[in-house]
Design a protein around this motif. Structure first.
Motif, PDB file in Angstrom:
ATOM      1  N   TRP A  31      42.148  -1.541 -58.233  1.00  8.96           N
ATOM      2  CA  TRP A  31      42.399  -1.388 -56.800  1.00  8.96           C
ATOM      3  C   TRP A  31      42.068   0.027 -56.365  1.00  8.96           C
ATOM      4  CZ3 TRP A  31      43.208  -5.448 -53.827  1.00  8.96           C
ATOM      5  CH2 TRP A  31      43.637  -5.257 -52.511  1.00  8.96           C
ATOM      6  N   VAL A  32      41.118   0.170 -55.457  1.00  6.14           N
ATOM      7  CA  VAL A  32      40.741   1.497 -54.962  1.00  6.14           C
ATOM      8  C   VAL A  32      41.950   2.145 -54.293  1.00  6.14           C
ATOM      9  CG1 VAL A  32      39.322   2.726 -53.282  1.00  6.14           C
ATOM     10  CG2 VAL A  32      38.304   0.944 -54.708  1.00  6.14           C
ATOM     11  N   GLY A  33      42.252   3.367 -54.681  1.00  7.44           N
ATOM     12  CA  GLY A  33      43.421   4.075 -54.182  1.00  7.44           C
ATOM     13  C   GLY A  33      44.566   4.090 -55.158  1.00  7.44           C
ATOM     14  N   SER A  34      44.465   3.311 -56.242  1.00 11.66           N
ATOM     15  CA  SER A  34      45.528   3.245 -57.240  1.00 11.66           C
ATOM     16  C   SER A  34      45.335   4.325 -58.300  1.00 11.66           C
ATOM     17  CB  SER A  34      45.544   1.867 -57.902  1.00 11.66           C
ATOM     18  OG  SER A  34      46.396   1.862 -59.033  1.00 11.66           O
ATOM     19  N   GLN A  45      44.967 -14.705 -54.418  1.00 15.57           N
ATOM     20  CA  GLN A  45      43.844 -14.478 -53.493  1.00 15.57           C
ATOM     21  C   GLN A  45      44.200 -14.857 -52.060  1.00 15.57           C
ATOM     22  OE1 GLN A  45      41.673 -17.181 -52.057  1.00 15.57           O
ATOM     23  NE2 GLN A  45      40.838 -15.518 -50.807  1.00 15.57           N
ATOM     24  N   SER A  46      44.985 -15.900 -51.904  1.00 14.93           N
ATOM     25  CA  SER A  46      45.331 -16.372 -50.558  1.00 14.93           C
ATOM     26  C   SER A  46      46.346 -15.471 -49.865  1.00 14.93           C
ATOM     27  CB  SER A  46      45.888 -17.796 -50.637  1.00 14.93           C
ATOM     28  OG  SER A  46      47.077 -17.825 -51.420  1.00 14.93           O
ATOM     29  N   LYS A  47      46.986 -14.566 -50.622  1.00 10.99           N
ATOM     30  CA  LYS A  47      48.051 -13.747 -50.042  1.00 10.99           C
ATOM     31  C   LYS A  47      47.757 -12.254 -50.034  1.00 10.99           C
ATOM     32  CE  LYS A  47      51.906 -16.865 -51.209  1.00 10.99           C
ATOM     33  NZ  LYS A  47      53.235 -16.949 -51.868  1.00 10.99           N
ATOM     34  N   ARG A  48      46.949 -11.784 -50.950  1.00 15.28           N
ATOM     35  CA  ARG A  48      46.757 -10.335 -51.061  1.00 15.28           C
ATOM     36  C   ARG A  48      45.901  -9.812 -49.898  1.00 15.28           C
ATOM     37  NH1 ARG A  48      41.706  -8.721 -52.342  1.00 15.28           N
ATOM     38  NH2 ARG A  48      40.292 -10.157 -53.446  1.00 15.28           N
ATOM     39  N   PRO A  49      46.075  -8.531 -49.547  1.00 13.50           N
ATOM     40  CA  PRO A  49      45.227  -7.942 -48.507  1.00 13.50           C
ATOM     41  C   PRO A  49      43.829  -7.648 -49.055  1.00 13.50           C
ATOM     42  CG  PRO A  49      46.684  -6.280 -49.419  1.00 13.50           C
ATOM     43  CD  PRO A  49      47.096  -7.587 -50.048  1.00 13.50           C
ATOM     44  N   ARG A  50      42.903  -7.400 -48.166  1.00  9.80           N
ATOM     45  CA  ARG A  50      41.558  -6.991 -48.587  1.00  9.80           C
ATOM     46  C   ARG A  50      41.582  -5.557 -49.086  1.00  9.80           C
ATOM     47  NH1 ARG A  50      37.769  -7.545 -43.647  1.00  9.80           N
ATOM     48  NH2 ARG A  50      36.049  -7.285 -45.129  1.00  9.80           N
ATOM     49  N   GLY A  51      40.805  -5.300 -50.135  1.00  9.92           N
ATOM     50  CA  GLY A  51      40.696  -3.951 -50.650  1.00  9.92           C
ATOM     51  C   GLY A  51      39.772  -3.099 -49.802  1.00  9.92           C
ATOM     52  N   VAL A  52      39.866  -1.782 -49.962  1.00  8.82           N
ATOM     53  CA  VAL A  52      38.992  -0.865 -49.238  1.00  8.82           C
ATOM     54  C   VAL A  52      37.534  -1.185 -49.523  1.00  8.82           C
ATOM     55  CG1 VAL A  52      38.289   1.551 -49.021  1.00  8.82           C
ATOM     56  CG2 VAL A  52      40.704   0.977 -49.213  1.00  8.82           C
ATOM     57  N   GLY A  81      29.900   8.541 -51.393  1.00  5.05           N
ATOM     58  CA  GLY A  81      30.129   8.243 -52.801  1.00  5.05           C
ATOM     59  C   GLY A  81      31.173   9.125 -53.452  1.00  5.05           C
ATOM     60  N   LYS A  82      31.354  10.334 -52.938  1.00  2.66           N
ATOM     61  CA  LYS A  82      32.335  11.248 -53.526  1.00  2.66           C
ATOM     62  C   LYS A  82      33.736  10.652 -53.471  1.00  2.66           C
ATOM     63  CE  LYS A  82      32.106  15.469 -55.278  1.00  2.66           C
ATOM     64  NZ  LYS A  82      31.079  15.860 -56.265  1.00  2.66           N
ATOM     65  N   LEU A  83      34.007   9.858 -52.454  1.00  2.00           N
ATOM     66  CA  LEU A  83      35.323   9.238 -52.327  1.00  2.00           C
ATOM     67  C   LEU A  83      35.588   8.225 -53.436  1.00  2.00           C
ATOM     68  CD1 LEU A  83      35.401   8.552 -48.491  1.00  2.00           C
ATOM     69  CD2 LEU A  83      36.948  10.077 -49.719  1.00  2.00           C
ATOM     70  N   PHE A  84      34.532   7.690 -54.020  1.00  2.42           N
ATOM     71  CA  PHE A  84      34.680   6.582 -54.956  1.00  2.42           C
ATOM     72  C   PHE A  84      34.212   6.957 -56.362  1.00  2.42           C
ATOM     73  CE2 PHE A  84      34.126   4.930 -50.676  1.00  2.42           C
ATOM     74  CZ  PHE A  84      35.261   4.137 -50.561  1.00  2.42           C
ATOM     75  N   PRO A  98      43.625   9.330 -55.539  1.00  2.05           N
ATOM     76  CA  PRO A  98      44.458   8.117 -55.518  1.00  2.05           C
ATOM     77  C   PRO A  98      45.885   8.433 -55.073  1.00  2.05           C
ATOM     78  CG  PRO A  98      44.153   8.892 -57.771  1.00  2.05           C
ATOM     79  CD  PRO A  98      43.274   9.748 -56.908  1.00  2.05           C
ATOM     80  N   THR A  99      46.458   7.523 -54.323  1.00  6.28           N
ATOM     81  CA  THR A  99      47.809   7.732 -53.791  1.00  6.28           C
ATOM     82  C   THR A  99      48.803   6.664 -54.226  1.00  6.28           C
ATOM     83  OG1 THR A  99      47.189   6.536 -51.779  1.00  6.28           O
ATOM     84  CG2 THR A  99      46.918   8.933 -51.748  1.00  6.28           C
TER      85      THR A  99
END
Length: 765
Positions: free
Chosen positions: A725-728, A154-161, A665-668, A35-36
């Motif tokens: 959030w993936v990456g958090s 929902q109308s403003k946030r970016p799509r998650g990975v 899967g290792k990434l997640f 995570p970054t």
């Protein structure tokens, strides 16, 4: 549900996966493994959305990204709760919504078509419109404002990975979606067992195993299979297992009265047992508005606290494991009266499929679905589920969130339909109580030789309902404490037949009866206890069974170790390994000699292993024992020497749903760590029969305790983190707290909130 996809056990593929995960980190790709995104980065992302919060509404975060919402009105609080929920768990909500609607094929491709067909038959949304119409005005306003908050983000946030990889285009929410998610969380934990039984009903020995099941009960999961087993879980069983991991399918809950604590005030502890996934199925939330001043855990998308604390009352509970469903054999007239429709299932990377949906007066016709395996088309069975009735769980829990006494909590639970719950509560006046929160058909009992009901008997049973007001309840028991662990709670006819055994309850009572008053640290140690007296007794019985037939020193050492083992499944225990490997070897032996190598799912159940296995082993002849038992002990010795300690073999690796993909899967997936505990220890980390390396995916995954001595004495921790959030970094930052038995304080007094929740975002104050 996704375990069959991976991860690979091939060493080369695992090495490739590690290399890919490391490369992804170097290139800055967002992942769970590396995570970054820091807390500051996530706060800046929130600010960048420029969400217009109502005047006087503040949202504070602590260092673990846990929100505390303060608002001048209840609708404003609900709006802010929706804002935080979508920002932290938006991709998770979009996935759960599609799961509940039967749209997995849109994300995962043609392999999920049969599963989508079954989900659409189950029809989680069936009662939602009528529930919405029947809901009180203040509850409807709460839900509407929550949905407004969800959609504002929902109308403003970016799509998650994860959304990008699954092909999810985020969609706006409606109040009916909230009720849909509530029904998803209320899925019947017995479906896993029902679908397994449906599959086995045409076996010649079904009645024998059905009677044994009635005798010993059943655990949470029934689809553990040995590698050599020829019986694999059907699509329906895998789906039901996954759904049971979303709802409160397991758990421990303790309520202690004032004279059992050194503080002189009641204390309540909750230990939910659910899927150990990422994101966690709970969110941690604090609320302060005119009607609500409370902290607790919330299922994402359902704006109530399923367990928690306000100024006067703490509440929590476990799954009742009541029979909220019945399978019904339809008559020819029932079939003739069915409503028959076609549904179109869109499939990613492929063409759409059409499937038939038939609904009878008793409910959906399950046997039209190929997900049920070999029973498909052989019988006409419908499913009757209490979740298709109109009930109002949201209002019940909103009332609980503002209750002042245990009696008010009991009264609020009359509106709960699914999932059936044991609800425990404690108040600052010194009271503790236990109520059965469910709406069930009025049954007199269950059939002896089969659990399928005739059309007429089902109609008679389901014509009348029983709710919390009709079931036994207790306030202030003489013992001074209450314990619930999915065991049979009361002798109420027709309540259910698949309760857990009494292992965890008996162990908790043993510890709580050991002294008069307990300090809070002593009680928290009980919550994390990993000793199983029944496992110790079974180990001793197996050792005594094997001793007359052993031939060498290694075999004798193992048997003596089991005779002296206290049943503790600590991560550094070798005796736990020896016990589990010998258990597996003896079950395999019994299956080979008596069942032609077939291992029925019931033989994996702990209640069978502790209450029925030794009787079946005693049926082996002396010649069979002499010939085969030494080899079983040798196998256990060999495997125990290989693994050395329980924690080397038994591990926890929290995974995102994408963590089950081969290679990627290792990434997640988070890093694994040794897991103390077993299937029926108080700190639960479930497993089946052990054959080698085992990563648990079900068990303890959150903790809570509240002492009524002080408004700020409330502590929680999640296996994972608050963020989804993936990456958090906030997706997994509570895992070290979990391992160190530490918690996060959730105060109720405003001055303490200001001191601990120091991060304010946007134009809030």
């Amino acid at each position: 549900m996704f375990k069959t996809l991976g991860p690979s056990r091939n060493r080369v593929l695992r090495a490739v996966a590690r290399l890919l995960a490391s490369a992804a980190s170097c290139f800055g790709w967002l992942s769970v493994r590396y995570p970054t995104l820091s807390l500051q980065a996530r706060l800046e992302q929130f600010n960048a959305l420029s969400i217009a919060l109502p005047p006087g509404t503040t949202i504070r975060f602590n260092d673990h990204f846990v929100p505390y919402i303060t608002a001048q009105s209840d609708p404003q609080a609900a709006f802010a709760l929706g804002v935080v929920t979508e920002f932290q768990r938006g991709p998770q909500l979009q996935f759960l919504k599609r799961l509940a609607q039967g749209r997995l094929s849109e994300m995962g491709g043609s392999g999920f078509v049969d599963m989508d067909h079954l989900i659409r038959l189950l029809d989680f949304a069936k009662s939602a419109p009528a529930m919405w119409e029947a809901m009180p005005a203040d509850s409807r306003e709460w839900v509407e404002q929550f949905v407004n908050g969800l959609n504002a983000v929902q109308s403003k946030r970016p799509r998650g990975v994860d959304e990008k990889l699954l092909g999810i285009q985020p969609e706006p929410y409606t109040p009916l979606d909230v009720l849909l998610l509530g029904r998803l969380a209320g899925a019947d934990v017995n479906w896993s067992i029902y679908f397994s039984l449906i599959e086995q009903r045409h076996n010649h020995d079904f009645v024998h195993w059905w009677r044994k099941l009635r005798q010993v009960g059943a655990g949470v999961l029934t689809s553990f299979d040995l590698p050599e087993s020829t019986t694999q879980p059907t699509v329906a069983q895998r789906l039901a297992d996954f759904l049971s991991e979303l709802g409160r399918s397991g758990s421990n809950a303790f309520a202690l009265s004032a004279h059992k604590t050194t503080t002189g005030f009641p204390l309540l502890m909750n230990d939910p047992h659910l899927g150990q996934h990422l994101p966690n199925v709970w969110m941690l939330v604090g609320l302060h508005s005119p009607s609500y001043q409370c902290v607790g855990l919330m299922f994402p998308g359902v704006p109530v606290l399923g367990l928690g604390r306000n100024l006067d009352v703490a509440w929590g509970g476990t799954n009742l494991r009541a029979a909220a469903s019945d399978c019904v054999r339809l008559t020819e007239q029932d079939e003739a009266d069915c409503i028959d429709v076609q549904t179109r299932i869109r499939v990613r990377f492929s063409w759409s499929r059409r499937r038939r949906l038939r609904h009878s007066r008793h409910g959906p016709v399950l046997t039209d679905c190929q997900a049920l395996g070999r029973l498909f088309g052989r019988e006409t069975l419908a499913l009757r589920w209490a979740g298709h009735w109109v009930t109002d769980e949201i209002t019940s829990f909103l009332q609980t969130m503002r209750a002042h006494t245990v009696s008010q909590v009991h009264a609020a639970m009359a509106g709960v339909g699914v999932t059936p719950l044991n609800v425990l509560a404690a108040d600052r006046h010194g009271n503790i109580g236990h109520v059965l929160a469910a709406t069930l058909p009025h049954r007199d009992g269950f059939p002896e030789d089969d659990w399928i009901l005739s059309s007429d008997s089902a109609a008679a049973s389901w014509a009348q309902r029983r709710c919390a007001n009709d079931f036994p309840k207790v306030i202030n028991p003489v013992a001074g404490y209450l314990v619930s662990a999915n065991n049979r709670p009361a002798d109420a006819p027709g309540l259910g037949f698949l309760f857990n055994g009494d292992d965890r309850v008996a162990r908790a009572r043993q510890l709580l009866d050991a002294k008069g008053r307990f300090t809070t640290p002593e009680l928290l140690a009980i919550q994390r206890d990993v000793t199983s007296p029944k496992a110790a007794a079974l180990a001793g019985q197996m050792a005594e069974f094997c001793l007359p037939h052993i031939h060498n020193t290694d075999q004798r050492v193992l048997c003596n170790a089991l005779l002296n083992w206290n049943g503790q499944y600590s991560a550094d225990s070798m005796a736990a390994l020896q016990m589990e490997f010998l258990l597996t070897a003896l079950v395999r032996l019994l299956a080979r000699l008596r069942l032609k190598g077939r291992v029925p799912s019931l033989m994996h159940e702990w209640t069978y292993l502790t209450d029925g296995l030794m009787d079946d082993l005693e049926s082996l002849t002396t010649a069979e024992r002499t010939q085969h038992v030494p080899a079983c002990v040798d196998e256990a010795c060999r495997m125990a020497q290989r693994w050395q300690m329980w924690g080397n073999l038994h591990k926890i690796r929290p995974r995102h749903v994408l963590g089950y993909l081969p290679i990627l899967g290792k990434l997640f997936s988070a890093r694994s760590f040794p897991a103390s505990g077993s299937r029926e220890t108080l700190m639960k980390n479930a497993h089946g029969l052990i054959t080698g390396f085992d990563e648990t995916s079900y068990g303890s995954q959150s903790r809570h305790w509240s002492c009524l001595s002080h408004p700020d004495a409330n502590h929680f921790v999640l296996l994972g983190g608050q963020d989804g959030w993936v990456g958090s970094q906030l997706l997994v930052d509570q895992i070290p707290l979990w391992q160190a038995a530490q918690t996060i304080q959730m105060p109720l007094l405003p001055q303490t909130v200001h001191a601990l929740f120091t991060h304010c975002v946007g134009t809030l104050e």
